[in-house]
Design an enzyme around this catalytic site. Structure first.
Site, PDB file in Angstrom:
ATOM      1  N   ASP A  10       0.882  -1.166   0.000  1.00 39.70           N
ATOM      2  CA  ASP A  10       0.000   0.000   0.000  1.00 39.70           C
ATOM      3  C   ASP A  10       0.924   1.221   0.000  1.00 39.70           C
ATOM      4  OD1 ASP A  10      -2.290   1.669   0.452  1.00 39.70           O
ATOM      5  OD2 ASP A  10      -1.743   1.732   2.582  1.00 39.70           O
ATOM      6  N   ASP A  12      -0.215   5.043   0.944  1.00 36.95           N
ATOM      7  CA  ASP A  12      -0.504   6.036   1.980  1.00 36.95           C
ATOM      8  C   ASP A  12      -0.388   5.412   3.373  1.00 36.95           C
ATOM      9  OD1 ASP A  12      -1.109   8.016   0.063  1.00 36.95           O
ATOM     10  OD2 ASP A  12      -3.170   7.316  -0.112  1.00 36.95           O
ATOM     11  N   LEU A  45     -11.392   5.867   7.839  1.00 34.20           N
ATOM     12  CA  LEU A  45     -11.292   6.264   6.426  1.00 34.20           C
ATOM     13  C   LEU A  45     -10.022   5.745   5.763  1.00 34.20           C
ATOM     14  CD1 LEU A  45     -12.428  10.011   6.550  1.00 34.20           C
ATOM     15  CD2 LEU A  45     -13.827   7.949   6.385  1.00 34.20           C
ATOM     16  N   SER A 115      -2.664   0.864  -4.275  1.00 36.66           N
ATOM     17  CA  SER A 115      -3.255   1.993  -3.546  1.00 36.66           C
ATOM     18  C   SER A 115      -4.540   2.387  -4.246  1.00 36.66           C
ATOM     19  CB  SER A 115      -2.298   3.190  -3.556  1.00 36.66           C
ATOM     20  OG  SER A 115      -2.963   4.337  -3.057  1.00 36.66           O
ATOM     21  N   LYS A 146     -10.996  -1.155  -1.229  1.00 34.15           N
ATOM     22  CA  LYS A 146     -10.744  -1.986  -0.049  1.00 34.15           C
ATOM     23  C   LYS A 146     -11.906  -1.798   0.921  1.00 34.15           C
ATOM     24  CE  LYS A 146      -5.870  -0.955  -0.794  1.00 34.15           C
ATOM     25  NZ  LYS A 146      -4.689  -0.190  -0.364  1.00 34.15           N
TER      26      LYS A 146
HETATM   27  C1  BG6 Z   1      -6.084   5.725   0.320  1.00 32.70           C
HETATM   28  C2  BG6 Z   1      -6.066   6.526   1.594  1.00 32.70           C
HETATM   29  O1  BG6 Z   1      -4.808   5.248   0.058  1.00 32.70           O
HETATM   30  O2  BG6 Z   1      -6.515   6.524  -0.767  1.00 32.70           O
HETATM   31  C3  BG6 Z   1      -7.414   7.170   1.832  1.00 32.70           C
HETATM   32  O3  BG6 Z   1      -5.745   5.675   2.688  1.00 32.70           O
HETATM   33  C4  BG6 Z   1      -7.826   7.987   0.611  1.00 32.70           C
HETATM   34  O4  BG6 Z   1      -7.326   8.001   2.964  1.00 32.70           O
HETATM   35  C5  BG6 Z   1      -7.816   7.076  -0.628  1.00 32.70           C
HETATM   36  O5  BG6 Z   1      -9.118   8.542   0.775  1.00 32.70           O
HETATM   37  C6  BG6 Z   1      -8.228   7.782  -1.918  1.00 32.70           C
HETATM   38  O6  BG6 Z   1      -7.283   8.733  -2.263  1.00 32.70           O
HETATM   39  P1  BG6 Z   1      -7.481   9.788  -3.435  1.00 32.70           P
HETATM   40  O7  BG6 Z   1      -6.111  10.387  -3.577  1.00 32.70           O
HETATM   41  O8  BG6 Z   1      -7.912   9.049  -4.651  1.00 32.70           O
HETATM   42  O9  BG6 Z   1      -8.518  10.756  -2.982  1.00 32.70           O
HETATM   43 MG    MG Z   2      -2.741   3.090   3.716  1.00 31.30          MG
END
Ligand code: BG6
Ligand code: MG
Length: 213
Positions: A10, A12, A45, A115, A146
């Site tokens: 992953d 983030d 979240l 991700s 997920k």
């Molecule tokens: C995930 C994060 O990796 O990506 C979440 O853990 C986030 O917090 C999600 O909302 C979506 O990200 P993005 O950049 O597409 O808004």
């Molecule tokens: Mg993460």
């Protein structure tokens, strides 16, 4: 040596602390709608895609929203998030992240990124680590976020490795659940009492030891 053939990371909260930027952007958005937002709520979240996260926040609002309003709110949050990540660089790599990626490479395993963030390619570029991955799932091609296993299964398929031969690395409860439903070994980054479904939990990638799993 490792009993795995691929490691799927992953992004983030595992490789870089964008989790904090997501927190700041969601907090501002939630509070603009009169919804209380704190770290405990943010925990729910983590790993959840953009519209899914917005729905969870707006469920606490006193009013209802049209699909157009929701899209506008999601866009506003994303704009704020993109401002926050604009100055990211390799200094934002979490401790142990590059060392873990390099150890997997040295061991001859395939490396994937799973991700759900549509900003993942930008973040990888800013961190300067795009070329360390054999395959990065494009979140725009994923139908179910997920904890559905889809994104991990897609990564495994594109890497040409059976799910049972993959090690997944995640900081989020939903992400660990996705890895487990994909039939993979789950390495959690965080606290064992939060990531209860993970096979092994470590505090950060500083403790990553491929031979131990
Ligand atoms: C995930 C994060 O990796 O990506 C979440 O853990 C986030 O917090 C999600 O909302 C979506 O990200 P993005 O950049 O597409 O808004
Ligand atoms: Mg993460």
């Amino acid at each position: 040596m490792s009993r795995f053939k691929a490691v799927i990371f992953d992004l983030d909260g595992v490789i870089t602390d964008t989790a904090h930027y997501h927190y700041l952007a969601w907090k501002q958005l939630a509070e603009s709608q009169g919804v209380h937002f704190d770290h405990a709520f943010n925990e729910n979240l983590k790993g959840i895609d953009r519209m899914g996260s917005l729905d969870l926040i707006l469920a606490s609002s006193s009013r209802s929203y049209t699909p157009e309003e929701k899209l506008a709110l999601a866009d506003a949050k994303n704009l704020h998030y993109q401002q926050l990540i604009a100055t990211m660089s390799s200094k934002d790599l979490l401790p142990g992240a590059v060392e873990a990626l390099d150890a997997v490479r040295r061991a001859g395993l395939r490396i994937g990124l799973a991700s759900v963030s549509k900003n993942a390619f930008t973040v990888l570029e800013r961190l300067g680590i795009t070329d360390k991955f054999d395959y990065v799932v494009d979140a725009a091609t994923i139908a179910r976020g997920k904890p559905d296993p889809e994104i991990f299964l897609k990564a495994a398929r594109e890497l040409g490795v059976a799910p049972a031969d993959c090690l997944g690395v995640e900081d989020a409860v939903a992400g660990v659940a996705a890895i487990k439903s994909a039939g993979m070994f789950a390495l959690g980054i965080g606290h064992p009492f939060v990531l209860t479904e993970a096979d092994v939990v470590i505090t950060s990638l500083k403790e990553f030891n491929l031979a131990a799993y």
